[in-house]
Write a protein that holds these residues in place. Structure first.
Motif, PDB file in Angstrom:
ATOM      1  N   LYS A   4       0.825  -1.215   0.000  1.00 29.20           N
ATOM      2  CA  LYS A   4       0.000   0.000   0.000  1.00 29.20           C
ATOM      3  C   LYS A   4       0.855   1.258   0.000  1.00 29.20           C
ATOM      4  CE  LYS A   4      -4.078  -2.040   2.198  1.00 29.20           C
ATOM      5  NZ  LYS A   4      -4.903  -2.131   3.427  1.00 29.20           N
ATOM      6  N   SER A   5       2.044   1.170   0.584  1.00 32.62           N
ATOM      7  CA  SER A   5       2.941   2.332   0.559  1.00 32.62           C
ATOM      8  C   SER A   5       3.422   2.621  -0.860  1.00 32.62           C
ATOM      9  CB  SER A   5       4.141   2.091   1.480  1.00 32.62           C
ATOM     10  OG  SER A   5       5.041   1.130   0.933  1.00 32.62           O
ATOM     11  N   LYS A   6       3.403   1.603  -1.722  1.00 31.83           N
ATOM     12  CA  LYS A   6       3.820   1.764  -3.117  1.00 31.83           C
ATOM     13  C   LYS A   6       2.658   2.175  -4.015  1.00 31.83           C
ATOM     14  CE  LYS A   6       8.037   0.450  -2.281  1.00 31.83           C
ATOM     15  NZ  LYS A   6       9.187   1.372  -2.467  1.00 31.83           N
ATOM     16  N   ALA A   7       1.486   1.625  -3.739  1.00 26.77           N
ATOM     17  CA  ALA A   7       0.295   1.928  -4.550  1.00 26.77           C
ATOM     18  C   ALA A   7      -0.914   1.973  -3.618  1.00 26.77           C
ATOM     19  CB  ALA A   7       0.110   0.863  -5.639  1.00 26.77           C
ATOM     20  N   PRO A   8      -1.111   3.099  -2.947  1.00 27.09           N
ATOM     21  CA  PRO A   8      -2.153   3.193  -1.917  1.00 27.09           C
ATOM     22  C   PRO A   8      -3.575   3.037  -2.428  1.00 27.09           C
ATOM     23  CG  PRO A   8      -1.156   5.347  -2.351  1.00 27.09           C
ATOM     24  CD  PRO A   8      -0.311   4.336  -3.052  1.00 27.09           C
ATOM     25  N   ASP A   9      -3.820   3.276  -3.702  1.00 28.01           N
ATOM     26  CA  ASP A   9      -5.176   3.176  -4.234  1.00 28.01           C
ATOM     27  C   ASP A   9      -5.510   1.772  -4.752  1.00 28.01           C
ATOM     28  OD1 ASP A   9      -5.591   5.886  -3.718  1.00 28.01           O
ATOM     29  OD2 ASP A   9      -4.817   6.486  -5.681  1.00 28.01           O
ATOM     30  N   GLN A  10      -4.557   0.872  -4.678  1.00 32.49           N
ATOM     31  CA  GLN A  10      -4.758  -0.477  -5.193  1.00 32.49           C
ATOM     32  C   GLN A  10      -5.593  -1.316  -4.213  1.00 32.49           C
ATOM     33  OE1 GLN A  10      -5.430  -2.869  -7.340  1.00 32.49           O
ATOM     34  NE2 GLN A  10      -3.532  -2.323  -8.431  1.00 32.49           N
ATOM     35  N   GLN A  11      -6.254  -2.349  -4.755  1.00 36.40           N
ATOM     36  CA  GLN A  11      -6.997  -3.298  -3.935  1.00 36.40           C
ATOM     37  C   GLN A  11      -6.137  -4.540  -3.718  1.00 36.40           C
ATOM     38  OE1 GLN A  11     -11.374  -3.581  -5.213  1.00 36.40           O
ATOM     39  NE2 GLN A  11     -10.396  -2.834  -7.080  1.00 36.40           N
ATOM     40  N   TYR A  12      -5.938  -4.913  -2.457  1.00 37.12           N
ATOM     41  CA  TYR A  12      -5.096  -6.071  -2.124  1.00 37.12           C
ATOM     42  C   TYR A  12      -5.928  -7.116  -1.385  1.00 37.12           C
ATOM     43  CZ  TYR A  12      -1.394  -2.699  -3.106  1.00 37.12           C
ATOM     44  OH  TYR A  12      -0.604  -1.759  -3.702  1.00 37.12           O
ATOM     45  N   TYR A  13      -5.756  -8.356  -1.795  1.00 37.57           N
ATOM     46  CA  TYR A  13      -6.471  -9.462  -1.170  1.00 37.57           C
ATOM     47  C   TYR A  13      -5.493 -10.599  -0.915  1.00 37.57           C
ATOM     48  CZ  TYR A  13     -10.546  -6.935  -2.964  1.00 37.57           C
ATOM     49  OH  TYR A  13     -11.487  -5.971  -3.247  1.00 37.57           O
ATOM     50  N   ALA A  14      -5.690 -11.321   0.179  1.00 34.36           N
ATOM     51  CA  ALA A  14      -4.839 -12.462   0.509  1.00 34.36           C
ATOM     52  C   ALA A  14      -5.614 -13.755   0.276  1.00 34.36           C
ATOM     53  CB  ALA A  14      -4.372 -12.390   1.955  1.00 34.36           C
ATOM     54  N   ILE A  15      -5.068 -14.603  -0.586  1.00 31.42           N
ATOM     55  CA  ILE A  15      -5.608 -15.950  -0.791  1.00 31.42           C
ATOM     56  C   ILE A  15      -4.428 -16.913  -0.672  1.00 31.42           C
ATOM     57  CG2 ILE A  15      -6.841 -17.530  -2.307  1.00 31.42           C
ATOM     58  CD1 ILE A  15      -8.121 -15.192  -3.677  1.00 31.42           C
ATOM     59  N   PRO A  16      -4.312 -17.625   0.424  1.00 31.37           N
ATOM     60  CA  PRO A  16      -3.148 -18.509   0.614  1.00 31.37           C
ATOM     61  C   PRO A  16      -3.227 -19.749  -0.258  1.00 31.37           C
ATOM     62  CG  PRO A  16      -4.679 -18.772   2.428  1.00 31.37           C
ATOM     63  CD  PRO A  16      -5.224 -17.650   1.578  1.00 31.37           C
ATOM     64  N   ASN A  17      -2.156 -20.505  -0.257  1.00 33.43           N
ATOM     65  CA  ASN A  17      -2.188 -21.823  -0.877  1.00 33.43           C
ATOM     66  C   ASN A  17      -2.958 -22.759   0.051  1.00 33.43           C
ATOM     67  OD1 ASN A  17      -0.440 -21.192  -3.143  1.00 33.43           O
ATOM     68  ND2 ASN A  17       1.218 -21.092  -1.653  1.00 33.43           N
ATOM     69  N   GLY A  18      -3.716 -23.647  -0.514  1.00 31.36           N
ATOM     70  CA  GLY A  18      -4.542 -24.523   0.308  1.00 31.36           C
ATOM     71  C   GLY A  18      -4.138 -25.981   0.189  1.00 31.36           C
ATOM     72  N   TYR A  19      -5.094 -26.842   0.481  1.00 29.64           N
ATOM     73  CA  TYR A  19      -4.892 -28.287   0.334  1.00 29.64           C
ATOM     74  C   TYR A  19      -6.009 -28.815  -0.552  1.00 29.64           C
ATOM     75  CZ  TYR A  19      -8.851 -29.067   3.447  1.00 29.64           C
ATOM     76  OH  TYR A  19     -10.111 -29.083   3.985  1.00 29.64           O
ATOM     77  N   ASP A  20      -5.706 -29.822  -1.337  1.00 26.13           N
ATOM     78  CA  ASP A  20      -6.715 -30.395  -2.227  1.00 26.13           C
ATOM     79  C   ASP A  20      -7.393 -31.567  -1.531  1.00 26.13           C
ATOM     80  OD1 ASP A  20      -8.090 -30.480  -4.751  1.00 26.13           O
ATOM     81  OD2 ASP A  20      -6.994 -32.326  -5.161  1.00 26.13           O
ATOM     82  N   SER A  21      -8.653 -31.396  -1.193  1.00 27.18           N
ATOM     83  CA  SER A  21      -9.368 -32.429  -0.436  1.00 27.18           C
ATOM     84  C   SER A  21      -9.475 -33.732  -1.224  1.00 27.18           C
ATOM     85  CB  SER A  21     -10.759 -31.930  -0.037  1.00 27.18           C
ATOM     86  OG  SER A  21     -11.481 -31.480  -1.163  1.00 27.18           O
ATOM     87  N   ASP A  22      -9.595 -33.651  -2.548  1.00 28.90           N
ATOM     88  CA  ASP A  22      -9.659 -34.871  -3.359  1.00 28.90           C
ATOM     89  C   ASP A  22      -8.375 -35.683  -3.200  1.00 28.90           C
ATOM     90  OD1 ASP A  22     -12.135 -34.137  -4.266  1.00 28.90           O
ATOM     91  OD2 ASP A  22     -11.425 -33.360  -6.191  1.00 28.90           O
ATOM     92  N   LEU A  23      -7.238 -34.987  -3.258  1.00 33.76           N
ATOM     93  CA  LEU A  23      -5.956 -35.667  -3.109  1.00 33.76           C
ATOM     94  C   LEU A  23      -5.811 -36.262  -1.718  1.00 33.76           C
ATOM     95  CD1 LEU A  23      -3.065 -36.382  -4.013  1.00 33.76           C
ATOM     96  CD2 LEU A  23      -2.386 -34.067  -3.331  1.00 33.76           C
TER      97      LEU A  23
END
Length: 426
Positions: free
Chosen positions: A221-240
């Motif tokens: 945000k200090s670099k681009a304060p007007d940008q939208q930031y979202y966090a989506i982590p890596n997950g686990y595959d339930s099928d696997l």
């Protein structure tokens, strides 16, 4: 009226048969977006010309029904690898920079000051031509670029300028402030050039997603304060995970999977295991990209412990190994406590096995991990706490269950739903 097809172009340098968590992130996003009714198209590198550190051909089966365009590339990285000892596979070791010798310092300087933003930038012109052709043919109006390599985002910027399409930037790891950049002896000129490129991408993208929020988002945000930031982590595959049986080990079994280098604080665990090695029958398993000298160090100091280096193994085999553990080990990269979270953490959590992670307990990663009922983030110097955790697990072998609140929210499918919501906002 027939609904407009939801087409999306994903540019990812790393794609099966390349291995590693960076590959799996968008491999699973693409898999589930397709299941949700999207039409993902993948633009990547021909594996015969790419600089992939490891291969996992078993991952190809996850994406064999997704249209994939593979292009040529120019790899200055290959010239670098010819100069650097031990890099005959044409790749640079991930997470580490060798600067122990004068020659190592020289090649690190070359890498840090002439390969800006990174050594895969030779792919950009090939990727741009292929992307333009595909967009014209298929009428695609959404594009994703994922980095590292962050040079990939340059292609997204050009496509957005030319076609006015919507552009999502995925920063799996930090860019200018990635921890190993400090070892590259970068000049102020190189740093400023890299910062200008990062700032431009952050300001121009429609949405930026990362694997972690907290202080990393504050920096962005200090670099681009007007940008939208979202966090989506890596997950686990339930099928696997549902398809892999859980088999306990006859010995007390500690398991580490992933990348292990001298940039991680593993010495506290090693010291404790030295003290405990005569307390019972113990096996320590490594799987992934482990520096050979580190494995040798463990074997040298743990004469009474069975130390097994499996090397890089297929993803489903890695999950099987995780499920056989009594403790899963994780070592946070030094200098990356606030900016990164290991891609395997959610898979560790999904096994319900006790997790011993070495790092700052007050970091975003630490707070996340310690939501588990049998999971701790402990500083490497705090050997007494490390010893207590391991000893308790030894006494209660096979009985401890690491329950994590709302674990279903962190499956690859659930996280792909969150991604879809962002894409539909365009």
């Amino acid at each position: 009226m027939k609904a407009k097809a939801k087409k999306i172009l994903i540019l990812s340098y790393y794609w099966p048969p390349s291995g590693g968590s960076g590959v799996q992130r968008w491999m699973y996003f693409a898999k589930y977006l397709k299941a949700f009714g999207w039409e993902p198209y993948i633009l990547t590198v021909d594996e015969t010309t790419a600089s992939y550190p490891v291969l996992d051909k078993s991952l190809l089966s996850e994406v064999n029904d997704i249209p994939t365009i593979r292009t040529k590339t120019r790899e200055p990285l290959r010239w670098y690898s010819r100069l650097s000892p031990g890099l005959s596979n044409g790749g640079i070791p991930q997470g580490a920079v060798s600067t122990k010798t004068l020659f190592g310092k020289f090649t690190a300087f070359i890498r840090g000051n002439f390969f800006i933003p990174d050594a895969r930038k030779g792919w950009r012109s090939f990727a741009l031509r292929a992307a333009q052709k595909l967009i014209a043919e298929e009428g695609i109006d959404r594009v994703v670029t994922t980095g590292p390599p962050h040079s990939t985002h340059w292609v997204g910027a050009h496509l957005q300028n030319k076609y006015g399409l919507k552009w999502l930037v995925d920063m799996r790891d930090p860019w200018v402030n990635i921890f190993y950049n400090k070892q590259l002896n970068r000049t102020s000129w190189a740093i400023k050039m890299d910062e200008r490129q990062e700032n431009k991408i952050l300001q121009q993208a429609d949405i930026v997603i990362t694997t972690l929020a907290g202080e990393f988002h504050q920096y962005l945000k200090s670099k681009a304060p007007d940008q939208q930031y979202y966090a989506i982590p890596n997950g686990y595959d339930s099928d696997l995970f549902d398809s892999v049986a859980s088999e306990s080990h006859t010995k007390f079994h500690l398991v580490f999977t992933g990348l292990l280098t001298y940039n991680q604080e593993y010495h506290g665990v090693l010291k404790v295991l030295e003290q405990l090695q005569h307390k019972g029958s113990i096996c320590l398993s490594f799987a992934g990209q482990i520096q050979a000298e580190i494995v040798d160090e463990f074997k040298s100091k743990l004469q009474s412990i069975q130390v097994v280096d499996h090397g890089y193994i297929a993803h489903h085999e890695a999950v099987k190994l995780m499920k056989s553990a009594d403790i899963l080990l994780n070592f946070i990269f030094s200098g990356a406590q606030k900016d990164m979270i290991s891609g395997k953490i959610l898979e560790y959590i999904a096994t319900k096995k006790p997790i011993l992670s070495i790092g700052d307990p007050d970091s975003e990663a630490g707070k996340f991990v310690m939501q588990g009922s049998e999971a701790e983030m402990i500083e490497s110097f705090n050997t007494e706490e490390i010893k207590q955790f391991i000893t308790r697990a030894m006494i209660n072998k096979g009985q401890l269950i690491n329950n994590f609140p709302n674990i279903e929210n962190w499956s690859r499918e659930a996280l792909s739903r969150r991604l879809e919501d962002l894409l539909l906002e365009f």
